[in-house]
Design a protein around this motif. Structure first.
Motif: not given
Length: 797
Positions: A238, A240, A338, A341-342, A344-348, A355
């Motif tokens: 992705e 951003r 950014d 945040q990336i 954090k967003d890809y914590a999995k 996080t």
């Protein structure tokens, strides 16, 4: 030609909108070009913008004066359409590598200058038609730029740089409509442009469509190299956009436990799958046994690894190293929101690094500012030489230097270390290690520690790549040095720039029969010589082939290793010298009276008032940009968010400029000259003290953001007065027909001032740049007096 060709109110509104559009376009274009080009070329966009605006004035003087209204209206209408057209054209030209990349760079610049020329023609034409209203016009122009400076950063954060360009085009088109009233035909054309640009902007935002911006095939662009190499099997997950530029997440099928975060296609930062790494002995060994940043952890006691601060962790590699090292509390300070945040967003994928792991606290802030404002002490401060390889400033001139690696910065880091704390810094190469040692020695000298003693506070290790320096608040003991020595040999960290205090230097020759030099030393000879007091660090730096002198906040160019000016500043210096020489020849040529000068240059030669005007506008253009660039570079260290900080700084200065221009309206011809003289003199007298007072005020507890407004707005008021006053003074004397050309001179001078500020900053320091800017304003003050008309003297034509 008539001064009533345009009303003052529509002219002011149009200028407000044009100026907003120009600045927004300029800043957004630097973000686009930061992706498409190598980061060190991006500053050229600012120069192109200033040059285009100046050339627009010269073009109006040459071809637009006969049909002034038509020329202004045509340019005003074309300007927004050209912005959008040039963007599409630039994005459509394929980027190349090598010579092709250099060729594309010049093509990009050639396209980029066209909209700025159109804007410059329209703006300078309005000044020439309404010279006695120049204070009102210039005020509207600067206030429009101020508003854009304030809003463009949040706009790019919200919708991205490409979409901001379409928004800027819509503003410019609206300005052309206002200017065209009550001409129905021109109003319809402008209105159509407004609808087209606004529609394109709304469509892209509402549909969340992203226009592709190609990445340069350049060695500095790690992302393009990774994507182009079939062995990596890499793809973009992705992208951003924000005021920081473009942030991409890239995944390679060959590296299932790792993804890479790139900013503007460069400075790749790894994001790991922590659970997978911990479960894989080979992956864990890579970080613990082969990465120099982990080396000190083998020697740390439990009480020496309680807290850690990682500066510029990016995807989190430094954080993972600290976790593997058993640190209980980690603060990860990353400047790019950014990137945070990336992660954090890809914590999995990464195991919830930012996080779900209680030991880790991510903080979005500029690292140096965080250290300066924090009161907490840390056992460890960890940096893997953060370098963005992208332009981060609002105007493109901060390059990638971010004040993290200066003498003053190292003093701040040492102040935040616990009693037995240490810094761990991973470098790219041996040259960086030398410069880091130079920084460390100087920082300890500022604390009253001699160079020989300072060398006992550090050691360096290397295994061939990514050398590491460890700097301790307390000097190493002989026992600690022995432990480091033994472990470095055992683990293979005894190559390249290798130095440990106390240990005797030994010569080894395991391959004597092969003719190898018998004087092969274990440690780096130069560093040992400094530690023994045989060579002062300053002498070593002076005699080195590369520039390894310790950078300071005044000269924060850590990544400049060339002895000469880096490209393309050397070439620009030659152009500046040529421009100044040409200006001097023009002004010093003997008078040649002409009844009717057919060109601006003939008129300048015939009239000493115009000569004074040319020199005045040139001095104002160079001086203004030198002060702006240098002042911002000096103040940015006091702010936590670079983009927002520079936006506030630029807004404050432009706001003051606009207010100053409006305040300069009115007055007799004598009062006009007097105000111009005193305003320029006021700038010359106040700018240097202001540069010193601001840091002192912040250190005393003043809020940096409001302090910047308090210091810059009054200074901006004075800086905004001389130019419009000079225009009015010249018009009063019958020289108003050359205002557009003088506007062009000022624009070209601004280009020279921008480049000269960086050249002086690199060569001598930004204090000298501010001082030179002050001298130019002092010269402008004297030249303003020279505009006085002698009542006994007739005009030269």
């Amino acid at each position: 030609m008539t001064t009533k060709a345009f009303g003052i109110r529509p002219a002011m509104i149009s200028l407000f909108l044009f100026s907003s559009a120009v600045l927004a376009f300029e800043i957004a274009l630097t973000r686009v070009f930061s992706v498409m080009l190598s980061y060190h070329y991006v500053f050229a966009i600012v120069s192109i913008a200033l040059l285009g605006l100046g050339l627009g004035g010269l073009l109006f003087q040459r071809w637009g004066t006969q049909r002034a209204r038509a020329a202004i209206q045509t340019s005003a209408t074309a300007f927004p359409l050209l912005m959008a057209g040039v963007l599409v054209a630039i994005l459509s030209i394929p980027v190349g590598s090598g010579i092709l990349a250099d060729f594309a760079f010049w093509v990009y610049l050639l396209f980029a200058i066209i909209p700025f020329c159109a804007a410059g023609l329209a703006i300078s034409g309005l000044f020439q038609l309404l010279p006695q209203k120049s204070s009102w016009l210039y005020g509207a122009d600067l206030l429009g730029a101020a508003l854009a400076a304030l809003l463009v950063v949040p706009a790019m954060d919200a919708v991205g740089a490409v979409n901001v360009i379409f928004l800027a085009a819509a503003l410019g088109a609206l300005g052309s409509v206002v200017l065209a009233l009550p001409d129905l035909r021109c109003s319809l054309v402008g209105g159509t442009a407004v609808l087209l640009m606004a529609g394109a902007f709304a469509g892209l935002v509402l549909t969340k469509t992203s226009i592709t911006v190609p990445i340069a095939k350049d060695p500095a662009k790690d992302m393009s190299q990774m994507l182009a190499n079939p062995a990596f099997q890499a793809k973009i997950v992705e992208s951003r956009w924000s005021s920081f530029g473009r942030t991409d997440l890239v995944k390679s099928d060959l590296l299932p436990n790792e993804m890479t975060i790139f900013v503007d296609g460069a400075a790749g930062s790894s994001m790991y799958n922590i659970k997978a790494i911990l479960a894989d002995k080979d992956e864990t060994a890579h970080l613990t046994l082969h990465f120099g940043e982990f080396f000190p952890f083998f020697l740390l006691k439990d009480e020496e690894r309680r807290t850690a601060l990682t500066i510029g962790p990016g995807g989190g590699r430094d954080v993972v190293v600290a976790l593997l090292g058993g640190v209980k509390s980690i603060k990860a300070v990353e400047v790019n929101p950014d990137v945070v945040q990336i992660v954090k967003d890809y914590a999995k994928f990464n195991g919830g690094l930012y996080t779900d792991i209680p030991e880790v606290t991510p903080i979005v802030a500029e690292g140096r500012n965080f250290v300066k404002t924090s009161k907490e002490l840390f056992d460890l401060i960890m940096l893997s030489i953060p370098v963005t390889k992208s332009t981060r400033s609002v105007e493109g001139y901060a390059l990638t230097e971010n004040n993290l690696f200066t003498v003053e910065a190292f003093g701040d880091y040492l102040n935040r270390l616990s009693t037995n704390g240490r810094m761990i810094i991973v470098a790219h190469n041996e040259a960086e290690i030398y410069k880091l040692v130079s920084l460390t020695v100087k920082a300890f000298e500022n604390r009253g520690v001699s160079q020989q003693e300072a060398m006992k506070h550090l050691y360096t290790i290397a295994s061939g790549m990514m050398p590491t320096i460890v700097i301790q608040n307390q000097p190493l003991t002989p026992d600690q040095a022995t432990q480091v020595h033994e472990l470095s040999h055992k683990m293979g960290f005894d190559q390249s720039a290798f130095y440990i205090p106390y240990i005797d230097q030994t010569a080894v020759n395991p391959q004597e029969r092969l003719g190898v030099d018998k004087d092969l030393r274990m440690f780096d000879r130069a560093l040992v010589a400094v530690a023994q007091g045989k060579i002062p660090m300053e002498t070593l730096a002076k005699n080195a082939s590369l520039n390894i002198e310790a950078p300071t906040d005044d000269r924060p160019f850590f990544f400049q290793f060339e002895r000469s000016l880096p490209s393309p500043f050397g070439f620009l210096l030659v152009l500046i010298i040529a421009a100044v020489g040409g200006l001097a020849m023009l002004c010093l040529l003997p008078r040649k009276s002409l009844a009717a000068p057919s060109s601006f240059f003939e008129a300048v030669r015939a009239d000493r008032r115009l000569k004074a005007g040319v020199a005045l506008f040139f001095a104002l253009g160079v001086g203004y940009m030198m002060i702006e660039i240098a002042f911002f570079q000096k103040l940015i260290v006091f702010f936590g968010q670079p983009q927002k900080a520079l936006s506030v700084l630029l807004f404050s200065l432009l706001l003051g400029n606009g207010v100053g221009s409006l305040l300069s309206a009115g007055g007799t011809p004598r009062a006009v000259r007097w105000k111009a003289t005193m305003a320029a003199l006021g700038v010359a007298l106040l700018v240097v003290p202001a540069m010193w007072l601001f840091p002192a005020a912040v250190a005393a507890g003043m809020d940096a953001q409001w302090g910047a407004v308090g210091f810059l707005v009054p200074l901006g008021v004075l800086m905004g007065m001389p130019l419009p006053l000079a225009i009015r003074s010249l018009d009063t004397q019958g020289r108003g027909g050359y205002v557009a050309a003088l506007w062009g001179v000022n624009g070209v001078a601004s280009v020279a001032g921008s480049a000269l500020a960086m050249i002086v900053g690199i060569s001598a320091g930004f204090v000298w740049a501010v001082g030179l800017g002050a001298l130019l304003y002092a010269a402008a003050s004297i030249l303003s007096i020279g505009l006085k008309k002698n009542s006994k003297e007739e005009l030269s034509w």
